[in-house]
Write a protein that holds these residues in place. Structure first.
Motif, short mmCIF file in Angstrom:
data_model
loop_
_atom_site.label_atom_id
_atom_site.label_comp_id
_atom_site.label_asym_id
_atom_site.label_seq_id
_atom_site.Cartn_x
_atom_site.Cartn_y
_atom_site.Cartn_z
N VAL A 35 2.64 -20.36 11.02
CA VAL A 35 4.68 -20.07 12.30
C VAL A 35 5.09 -18.68 11.66
O VAL A 35 4.27 -17.89 10.69
N ASN A 68 1.61 -17.71 7.55
CA ASN A 68 3.26 -17.57 7.77
C ASN A 68 2.40 -16.33 8.41
O ASN A 68 1.58 -15.02 7.72
N SER A 85 8.29 -20.04 15.77
CA SER A 85 7.51 -21.37 16.10
C SER A 85 6.18 -20.84 15.69
O SER A 85 6.12 -20.54 14.51
N THR A 86 5.10 -22.03 16.55
CA THR A 86 3.94 -22.53 15.77
C THR A 86 3.06 -21.89 17.33
O THR A 86 3.24 -22.03 17.80
N GLU A 113 8.02 -16.18 10.99
CA GLU A 113 8.88 -16.35 9.89
C GLU A 113 9.07 -14.85 10.05
O GLU A 113 8.95 -13.47 10.43
#
Length: 201
Positions: A199, A3, A158-159, A201
């Protein structure tokens, strides 16, 4: 899943949760505790700060694009395109305790492209050595990422893919460690297939 916090400014970076490099590779028995802070400022780019609890790190090289992996170095590799078959172009940022930065991009270890001096200045590499640890930081501008990849539209959810490393290739202090494990008998950090999915966050 790693994250990565969306932050308002780089001053908030140290308030994010650090990610520790714990996977020892290719015969490495131990490394000093090493951890990474990474955050994303919308419209600006990524900020990375790496910390190693190592006293008096080897720091021979001083110039941009020097082979800092022969010193005691910390590294961040990032990838923003992945089609499930070919991993795509990824960026490598390798830095020692002098703040000397090696940075490039490309699809694999052999075919790397290097940044212009003007682009390189935007990375703002820096390092600081204290009595019981050292740290290094780099800024990865969104403008440079989009020059490589095209528009990215990075936002919450978004990754992308990344991995972080602690390394020295010098025989007397040789060691290799990664955040995400690398399952390969051949020592190489240039294996984007083992980068961790990340990802925002």
């Amino acid at each position: 899943m790693l994250n990565v916090k969306i932050i308002k400014n780089p001053d908030e970076l140290n308030m994010t949760t650090p990610h520790e490099i714990t996977h020892l590779l290719w015969g490495t028995r131990s490394i000093p505790r090493t951890y990474v802070y990474i955050g994303f400022v919308p419209g600006d780019g990524f900020y990375v700060r790496m910390v190693c609890e190592e006293k008096d790190p080897r720091r021979t090289y001083t110039e941009p694009q020097d082979p800092v992996y022969q010193d005691s170095a910390m590294e961040a590799f990032l990838l923003f395109s992945h089609d499930g078959q070919a991993p795509g172009t990824y960026l490598n940022f390798e830095i020692n305790a002098n703040g000397a930065l090696l940075a490039a991009y490309g699809p694999n270890r052999t075919y790397r492209s290097y940044f212009s001096p003007e682009e390189f200045r935007h990375f703002r590499p820096a390092a600081e050595v204290k009595e019981d640890h050292w740290s290094a930081s780099v800024h990865i501008p969104l403008s440079i990422l989009e020059h490589i990849y095209g528009p990215l539209d990075l936002k919450k959810g978004s990754t992308f893919y990344c991995n972080f490393y602690k390394i020295s290739e010098s025989q007397d202090i040789e060691h290799y460690a990664a955040y995400a494990p690398i399952i390969s008998p051949v020592p190489s950090f240039h294996m984007p297939e083992y980068f961790a999915e990340s990802v925002l966050e």
